[in-house]
Design a protein around this motif. Structure first.
Motif, PDB file in Angstrom:
ATOM      1  N   TRP A  60      -1.181   2.695   9.787  1.00 38.85           N
ATOM      2  CA  TRP A  60      -1.702   1.336   9.834  1.00 38.85           C
ATOM      3  C   TRP A  60      -3.196   1.383   9.575  1.00 38.85           C
ATOM      4  O   TRP A  60      -3.920   2.149  10.210  1.00 38.85           O
ATOM      5  N   VAL A  61      -3.652   0.580   8.615  1.00 32.27           N
ATOM      6  CA  VAL A  61      -5.062   0.590   8.234  1.00 32.27           C
ATOM      7  C   VAL A  61      -5.685  -0.767   8.572  1.00 32.27           C
ATOM      8  O   VAL A  61      -5.089  -1.818   8.344  1.00 32.27           O
ATOM      9  N   LEU A  97       0.847  -1.188   0.000  1.00 32.11           N
ATOM     10  CA  LEU A  97       0.000   0.000   0.000  1.00 32.11           C
ATOM     11  C   LEU A  97       0.886   1.242   0.000  1.00 32.11           C
ATOM     12  O   LEU A  97       1.877   1.311   0.729  1.00 32.11           O
ATOM     13  N   HIS A  98       0.510   2.243  -0.770  1.00 32.15           N
ATOM     14  CA  HIS A  98       1.388   3.399  -0.896  1.00 32.15           C
ATOM     15  C   HIS A  98       0.627   4.556  -1.521  1.00 32.15           C
ATOM     16  O   HIS A  98      -0.448   4.392  -2.108  1.00 32.15           O
ATOM     17  N   SER A  99       1.194   5.728  -1.404  1.00 40.85           N
ATOM     18  CA  SER A  99       0.745   6.878  -2.175  1.00 40.85           C
ATOM     19  C   SER A  99       1.624   6.989  -3.413  1.00 40.85           C
ATOM     20  O   SER A  99       2.693   6.377  -3.474  1.00 40.85           O
ATOM     21  N   THR A 100       1.182   7.758  -4.387  1.00 42.61           N
ATOM     22  CA  THR A 100       1.954   7.931  -5.615  1.00 42.61           C
ATOM     23  C   THR A 100       2.298   9.402  -5.778  1.00 42.61           C
ATOM     24  O   THR A 100       1.479  10.204  -6.235  1.00 42.61           O
ATOM     25  N   TYR A 142       3.482  -6.900   6.331  1.00 46.36           N
ATOM     26  CA  TYR A 142       4.519  -6.041   6.920  1.00 46.36           C
ATOM     27  C   TYR A 142       5.910  -6.473   6.475  1.00 46.36           C
ATOM     28  O   TYR A 142       6.772  -5.619   6.213  1.00 46.36           O
ATOM     29  N   LEU A 143       6.157  -7.776   6.366  1.00 42.79           N
ATOM     30  CA  LEU A 143       7.461  -8.230   5.877  1.00 42.79           C
ATOM     31  C   LEU A 143       7.692  -7.731   4.457  1.00 42.79           C
ATOM     32  O   LEU A 143       8.801  -7.302   4.113  1.00 42.79           O
ATOM     33  N   ARG A 147      -2.860  -3.577   8.020  1.00 45.23           N
ATOM     34  CA  ARG A 147      -1.856  -3.502   6.968  1.00 45.23           C
ATOM     35  C   ARG A 147      -1.063  -2.204   7.094  1.00 45.23           C
ATOM     36  O   ARG A 147      -1.506  -1.244   7.722  1.00 45.23           O
ATOM     37  N   THR A 148       0.089  -2.220   6.473  1.00 41.70           N
ATOM     38  CA  THR A 148       1.055  -1.141   6.636  1.00 41.70           C
ATOM     39  C   THR A 148       1.029  -0.202   5.443  1.00 41.70           C
ATOM     40  O   THR A 148       1.003  -0.655   4.295  1.00 41.70           O
ATOM     41  N   VAL A 149       1.061   1.107   5.725  1.00 51.04           N
ATOM     42  CA  VAL A 149       1.177   2.116   4.668  1.00 51.04           C
ATOM     43  C   VAL A 149       2.415   2.959   4.970  1.00 51.04           C
ATOM     44  O   VAL A 149       2.398   3.815   5.857  1.00 51.04           O
ATOM     45  N   PRO A 150       3.526   2.712   4.266  1.00 49.97           N
ATOM     46  CA  PRO A 150       4.729   3.533   4.499  1.00 49.97           C
ATOM     47  C   PRO A 150       4.544   4.943   3.963  1.00 49.97           C
ATOM     48  O   PRO A 150       3.862   5.162   2.961  1.00 49.97           O
TER      49      PRO A 150
END
Length: 853
Positions: free
Chosen positions: A232-233, A144-147, A210-211, A245-248
């Protein structure tokens, strides 16, 4: 002058105004990072060619972007300009400047100085396209990420109060609306998630997800992944479970490189800093900033699961994926370094399984397993092959029945894991340990209260360690300060080891240039603070005496108030002069030049001690001392003086130390007192016994007059009783120990402006006063303070056959620089001084670390 010689720009920015044409603009991301060959040799090339390449980017249209943007607020840290917008469609956007202003962490008077330019130049280690390349890699990887997208901020009245700050700035525009992700119903910060998972077992972090994020962090060399860099969502699965789930966020450090002398030093001495290249230089350094989330959320994964995630990620990072990601750079940047980055990414992809294996074994060595604040039922099963299976269940407080399947299970193997730490958080917990294994992994159980029921029916003796204690009341995360949150969720490091080497450089008029190196090995362990063991070895050589010095120092901490200390020293440079006994001995310049006073005593010392923490800042020490002294039999001044022969002696000692000081950027604050007594019996080479007492008290007063200042006052003295060898006299003169590791065997007391060992007697008294004035601080790369100083020393010796009332005075000043790195599990401090000191006998130039006392 020096800034110009290096090619550094000492102004806020040297970039030309962007050329704007029909909705686009041509702009250099960081023209100020252009350097010539000398600057690149010292400060590195890094990504300078990208920072100084003109690129064409769109101009942000506040009226049309996502239906129209309205500035909301500024955010972010001190270094990045960060402006939040709300769009007409109800979404939340953030504009983050590509270039950073690292001088904002400096005091105003230093921002346009050489130090400010050096601090700012550290931005060149970051790749200005790192965030856009990372996002393009995360998409096919399933992260998961922003662009982020490049835009130039226009000079638009709709910016309102932010117009002057942001107009003409090149930045990255990215969506910050994690709540709008599919199936997401809740978003938390890392600390909020820690708190939530301590209270409940029906939610968990998806360890595979997360890994995947952490492997991507390592793949792009994003070393700056601390707890604030994630959101964290919560997602509801098809089975009805809630997983997180992780969102860096904030990929500024991705693809960073460090070359040149100073950036390479920064990378070496800063634990969590590592660079991008064809290879993974240090997975431990790359992952260090994320240790607190790693050691919570990656624990459930066994090796087979770990390898599956790694193989899946590696398979997704195809050549076409990496090529496409690098092509997300502006085409002008791609032409400069695109091929090099693609080559490195392919190499790192091929080596990703090895890097992943390293991370797995790093985390599997000492494993933390955490329960909840509710009633947990824990089953520990010791298998005959030495492995241990740990399962955690929800337990009914009243009936004791398990209410659901295990919310945690893992099988740990003895060839991977040395110990398991099971943290129970104070509920009505039950732990049952059983199984046929007779040799097994150590399991530590930390109950967090007195209500836990523990039953050990296993056949492995000594394999279980139970630690009980009350869990202190916890403030809600929302009501806690950042310092309180760090203390709660970032505990003292208790795993791994570090090995660092440091240069040794000093100068005085007697020893000349002293140069060498010191290596320090630090190991960490459970409930051993600040470390389990620290062992240092140093070697140095003195050009003025043509003599070496070798030191070994070690300290073992225990889970009691007692620590074990040991020192071994050989030195031929620190007892270099003898001018005779008395407070008014003659110093003849001609004889000094001929070496008449030079003795060059060679000493071997073995010094074991027990350190006892009495309470608070008070420590008591008891131990012994063996010393062998020789090498002065033919010294000119030895003629007619007793004791100038090879000598062996031993002593018993006791000491007391009170250290109520705390490190500061200037140096420290508070009170420090040390008192030592030794008794030397009539044994070995001694014809009679004697005793020695020495001590000092020092006070460090911090205050502010326009800038930070520090006044240090120290009183010290020494007294001998009985017939002592000449080298055990109470000496004053010079800096007694320029280098060395044993603070309790130095010869004499500090009297700057005089020769080393200038005066000798039965006793001595000195007073030292230093005033330090800070000029500035630089914290962007390493936490450094620097300034000027003045000093005055006054002292004398007392000798029974002599009647003297003379006091010797030295005064002078110079410059100082101090580095302080204080982090969980990592502590480096050092002060370096260059001073000129005048006395009635001569003027001395000194370079030394610390205060010399």
């Amino acid at each position: 002058m020096w800034g110009g010689a290096l090619g550094l720009v000492l102004t806020a920015s040297a970039a030309e105004p962007p050329v704007v044409q029909a909705g686009t603009a041509v702009v250099e991301p960081g023209a100020r990072y252009e350097l010539g060959w000398l600057g690149r040799f010292l400060l590195g090339s890094q990504w300078r060619d990208l920072w100084t390449t003109p690129i064409e980017v769109p101009v942000l249209d506040l009226g049309s972007f996502d239906g129209g943007l309205t500035p909301d607020r500024e955010g972010g840290g001190l270094e990045t300009l960060n402006l939040h917008f709300k769009s007409a469609t109800g979404r939340h956007w953030v504009f983050r400047s590509v270039d950073k202003d690292l001088t904002r962490v400096l005091p105003p008077e230093a921002r346009h100085s050489l130090i400010g330019a050096l601090a700012q130049d550290f931005t060149s280690t970051e790749n200005p396209a790192g965030a856009v390349m990372t996002a393009a890699l995360e998409e096919p990887a399933g992260v998961l990420h922003s662009t982020p997208t490049y835009y130039l901020m226009p000079d638009d009245p709709r910016l309102g109060e932010f117009r002057n700050t942001y107009r003409g700035i090149l930045g990255l525009m990215e969506l910050r609306d994690e709540k709008r992700l599919p199936n997401v119903d809740k978003v938390l910060t890392t600390y909020e998630l820690f708190e939530r998972l301590e209270k409940r077992s029906d939610e968990r972090v998806d360890p595979r997800d997360y890994l995947r994020v952490r492997l991507m962090d390592i793949f792009v060399a994003d070393w700056d992944r601390h707890v604030l860099q994630y959101r964290w969502v919560r997602v509801k699965t098809e089975e009805g479970d809630h997983i997180w789930r992780t969102v860096p966020r904030d990929r500024d450090a991705a693809f960073s490189t460090f070359d040149g002398i100073f950036p390479s030093m920064t990378k070496y001495y800063t634990k969590q800093v590592e660079g991008f290249g064809d290879d993974y230089s240090s997975v431990e350094k790359l992952s260090f900033a994320g240790q607190y989330t790693d050691r919570r959320f990656l624990v459930p994964l066994e090796k087979q699961d770990w390898d599956q995630v790694t193989a899946d990620l590696q398979a997704k990072l195809t050549d076409s994926v990496t090529d496409d990601a690098v092509h997300q750079m502006p085409k002008e940047m791609y032409a400069k370094d695109g091929a090099k980055i693609i080559k490195a990414l392919r190499s790192r992809r091929d080596k990703l399984p090895s890097a992943s294996e390293t991370l797995y074994r790093l985390l599997a060595k000492d494993v933390d397993i955490r329960g909840t604040e509710g009633a947990d039922d824990v089953e520990v099963w010791r298998n005959s092959d030495g492995s241990v299976e740990v399962s955690l269940y929800v337990r009914d407080e009243h009936t004791g029945d398990r209410l659901a399947p295990a919310f945690f299970h893992r099988r740990l193997k003895p060839d991977e894991t040395s110990e398991i730490r099971l943290y129970l958080l104070g509920g009505k917990d039950r732990v049952r340990i059983a199984g046929p294994g007779e040799s097994s992994i150590l399991v530590r159980i930390i109950t967090g209260g007195d209500s836990a029921e523990i039953s050990d029916q296993s056949r492995c003796g000594g394999c279980t360690d139970v630690r009980s204690g009350l869990t202190p009341p916890k403030k809600p995360v929302a009501e806690s300060t950042p310092e309180e949150l760090k203390a709660r969720y970032q505990p003292t490091r208790d795993w791994g080891w570090d090995l660092l080497f440091f240069p040794v450089i000093a100068f005085d008029s007697t020893r000349g240039f002293v140069f060498g190196a010191k290596g320090t090995l630090t190991t960490y362990g459970f409930e051993l603070a600040p470390f389990a063991n620290q062992t240092s070895v140093d070697a140095a050589y003195s050009t003025g005496t043509n003599q070496p010095r070798f030191d070994l120092a070690t300290e073992f901490t225990t889970r009691s108030p007692i620590s074990i200390l040991g020192y071994v020293t050989y030195s031929g440079m620190d007892q270099a002069n003898f001018f005779g006994f008395g407070n008014e001995t003659v110093r003849d310049r001609a004889l000094v030049g001929s070496g008449f006073y030079q003795v060059l005593l060679k000493k071997f010392t073995f010094h074991p001690l027990l350190d006892i923490a009495v309470g608070g800042p008070v420590h008591a020490r008891i131990g012994g001392l063996f010393k062998h002294a020789s090498g002065v039999e033919r010294a000119p001044i030895a003629s007619g003086t007793p004791g100038f022969s090879s000598t062996n002696l031993m002593a018993a000692e006791a000491g007391l130390e009170i250290d109520a000081t705390n490190p500061t950027f200037v140096e420290r604050r508070g009170l420090k007192l040390s008192l030592l007594g030794r008794y030397y019996p009539k044994a070995l080479s001694l014809d009679s016994d004697f005793a020695k007492v020495r001590g000092y008290v020092a006070y460090f007063l911090n205050f502010r007059v326009l800038t930070d200042c520090l006044l240090m006052v120290r009183l010290a003295g020494e007294k001998n009783w009985g017939g002592y060898p000449w080298f055990e006299a109470a000496f004053i003169g010079g800096v007694p120990t320029l280098v060395g590791l044993d603070p309790w065997t130095q010869d004499g007391n500090l009297l700057r402006g005089y020769d080393l060992n200038r005066f000798a007697g039965d006793g001595s008294a000195v007073a030292n006063v230093d005033l330090r004035i800070a000029i500035g601080r630089w914290s962007s790369v390493l936490p450094i303070a620097y300034g000027v100083m003045g000093l005055t020393d006054v002292g004398r010796v007392f000798y029974a056959p002599e009647s003297s009332s003379k006091w010797h005075v030295g005064a002078g000043g110079g410059v100082w620089l101090r580095m302080v790195i204080l982090a969980p599990g990592y502590n480096i401090t050092g002060t370096f001084n260059a001073v000129v000191v005048a006395s009635t006998e001569h003027t001395a130039f000194l370079i030394y670390s610390g205060f010399g006392f």
